[in-house]
Design a protein around this motif. Structure first.
Motif, PDB file in Angstrom:
ATOM      1  N   PHE A  37     -10.192 -26.172   3.218  1.00 61.35           N
ATOM      2  CA  PHE A  37     -10.699 -25.239   4.209  1.00 61.35           C
ATOM      3  C   PHE A  37     -10.992 -23.861   3.625  1.00 61.35           C
ATOM      4  O   PHE A  37     -10.314 -23.407   2.709  1.00 61.35           O
ATOM      5  N   ASN A  40      -9.738 -18.368   7.151  1.00 65.67           N
ATOM      6  CA  ASN A  40     -10.097 -18.125   8.558  1.00 65.67           C
ATOM      7  C   ASN A  40     -10.746 -19.316   9.238  1.00 65.67           C
ATOM      8  O   ASN A  40     -11.388 -19.158  10.280  1.00 65.67           O
ATOM      9  N   ALA A  41     -10.607 -20.519   8.704  1.00 63.59           N
ATOM     10  CA  ALA A  41     -11.147 -21.720   9.338  1.00 63.59           C
ATOM     11  C   ALA A  41     -10.384 -22.009  10.628  1.00 63.59           C
ATOM     12  O   ALA A  41      -9.242 -21.570  10.809  1.00 63.59           O
ATOM     13  N   THR A  42     -11.020 -22.744  11.515  1.00 64.02           N
ATOM     14  CA  THR A  42     -10.388 -23.134  12.775  1.00 64.02           C
ATOM     15  C   THR A  42     -10.574 -24.629  13.020  1.00 64.02           C
ATOM     16  O   THR A  42     -11.514 -25.241  12.523  1.00 64.02           O
ATOM     17  N   ILE A  43      -9.647 -25.169  13.804  1.00 66.43           N
ATOM     18  CA  ILE A  43      -9.718 -26.567  14.224  1.00 66.43           C
ATOM     19  C   ILE A  43      -9.566 -26.600  15.735  1.00 66.43           C
ATOM     20  O   ILE A  43      -8.596 -26.063  16.275  1.00 66.43           O
ATOM     21  N   ALA A  44     -10.519 -27.225  16.407  1.00 69.81           N
ATOM     22  CA  ALA A  44     -10.462 -27.411  17.860  1.00 69.81           C
ATOM     23  C   ALA A  44     -10.228 -28.890  18.133  1.00 69.81           C
ATOM     24  O   ALA A  44     -10.992 -29.744  17.674  1.00 69.81           O
ATOM     25  N   ILE A  53      -7.009 -24.688  19.944  1.00 61.53           N
ATOM     26  CA  ILE A  53      -7.640 -24.145  18.749  1.00 61.53           C
ATOM     27  C   ILE A  53      -6.534 -23.621  17.848  1.00 61.53           C
ATOM     28  O   ILE A  53      -5.700 -22.818  18.277  1.00 61.53           O
ATOM     29  N   THR A  55      -5.208 -22.935  13.448  1.00 57.91           N
ATOM     30  CA  THR A  55      -5.544 -22.800  12.038  1.00 57.91           C
ATOM     31  C   THR A  55      -5.284 -24.156  11.381  1.00 57.91           C
ATOM     32  O   THR A  55      -4.550 -24.994  11.939  1.00 57.91           O
ATOM     33  N   GLN A 117     -18.045 -28.407  10.209  1.00 54.22           N
ATOM     34  CA  GLN A 117     -18.992 -27.406   9.725  1.00 54.22           C
ATOM     35  C   GLN A 117     -18.467 -26.972   8.368  1.00 54.22           C
ATOM     36  O   GLN A 117     -17.274 -26.692   8.227  1.00 54.22           O
ATOM     37  N   VAL A 128     -15.287 -24.956   7.334  1.00 60.98           N
ATOM     38  CA  VAL A 128     -15.083 -23.675   8.012  1.00 60.98           C
ATOM     39  C   VAL A 128     -14.667 -23.883   9.467  1.00 60.98           C
ATOM     40  O   VAL A 128     -14.035 -23.008  10.052  1.00 60.98           O
ATOM     41  N   SER A 129     -15.015 -25.036  10.029  1.00 64.80           N
ATOM     42  CA  SER A 129     -14.511 -25.378  11.356  1.00 64.80           C
ATOM     43  C   SER A 129     -14.573 -26.881  11.537  1.00 64.80           C
ATOM     44  O   SER A 129     -15.380 -27.574  10.914  1.00 64.80           O
ATOM     45  N   ALA A 131     -14.092 -29.743  14.849  1.00 62.21           N
ATOM     46  CA  ALA A 131     -13.842 -30.070  16.260  1.00 62.21           C
ATOM     47  C   ALA A 131     -13.711 -31.576  16.334  1.00 62.21           C
ATOM     48  O   ALA A 131     -14.485 -32.312  15.722  1.00 62.21           O
TER      49      ALA A 131
END
Length: 143
Positions: A37, A40-44, A53, A55, A117, A128-129, A131
């Protein structure tokens, strides 16, 4: 599109799924997950409680604990379909996946969709993300 981008992205996604594999005595590691990752990446994640949501670290910690506790054994996830769209140093990947194992002694399996993404940062593709949703979360199979 840069030559080799699809293969490089395939490798990142393969490593992602490989983190959640405890078959044959494999020991999942949070560090291997975090390296995939960008900062500042996120996982939803969609579940029965709605969307959470997190980290990558918040996401992986309880899953590694479950995979190393002895409750979820012979578990792995694998991609069954994928499609990349790459524009320069950015990419989107839609993945269909399956998972299988034994949870508390009972068969455990599922299917779902993950949307990654990615960005090429310092010559390496990073997530970077992410979902994701299991088909069971909304009661039908998506294709």
């Amino acid at each position: 599109m840069k030559s080799g981008s699809n293969a490089a992205i395939d490798k990142v996604i393969s490593r992602f799924f490989g983190v959640f594999d405890n078959r044959a005595g494999r020991v999942p590691e949070a560090q291997a997950f975090g390296m995939l990752f960008a900062s500042n990446a996120t996982i939803a994640t969609h579940s029965g409680r709605g969307v959470q949501i997190t980290t990558p670290d918040e996401f992986v910690r309880p899953r590694i604990e479950l995979l190393t506790s002895g409750r979820l054994v012979e578990f792995h996830e694998w991609e069954t379909q994928s499609e990349n769209e790459i524009l320069g140093s950015l990419a989107v990947r839609r993945s269909r996946y399956e998972k299988s194992g034994r949870l508390d002694g009972q068969p455990y399996a599922g299917v779902g969709t993950k949307f990654f993404q990615l960005a090429q940062i310092d010559e390496a593709w990073r997530i970077v993300s992410l979902a994701w949703i299991d088909d069971a979360a909304f009661g039908s199979r998506q294709t």
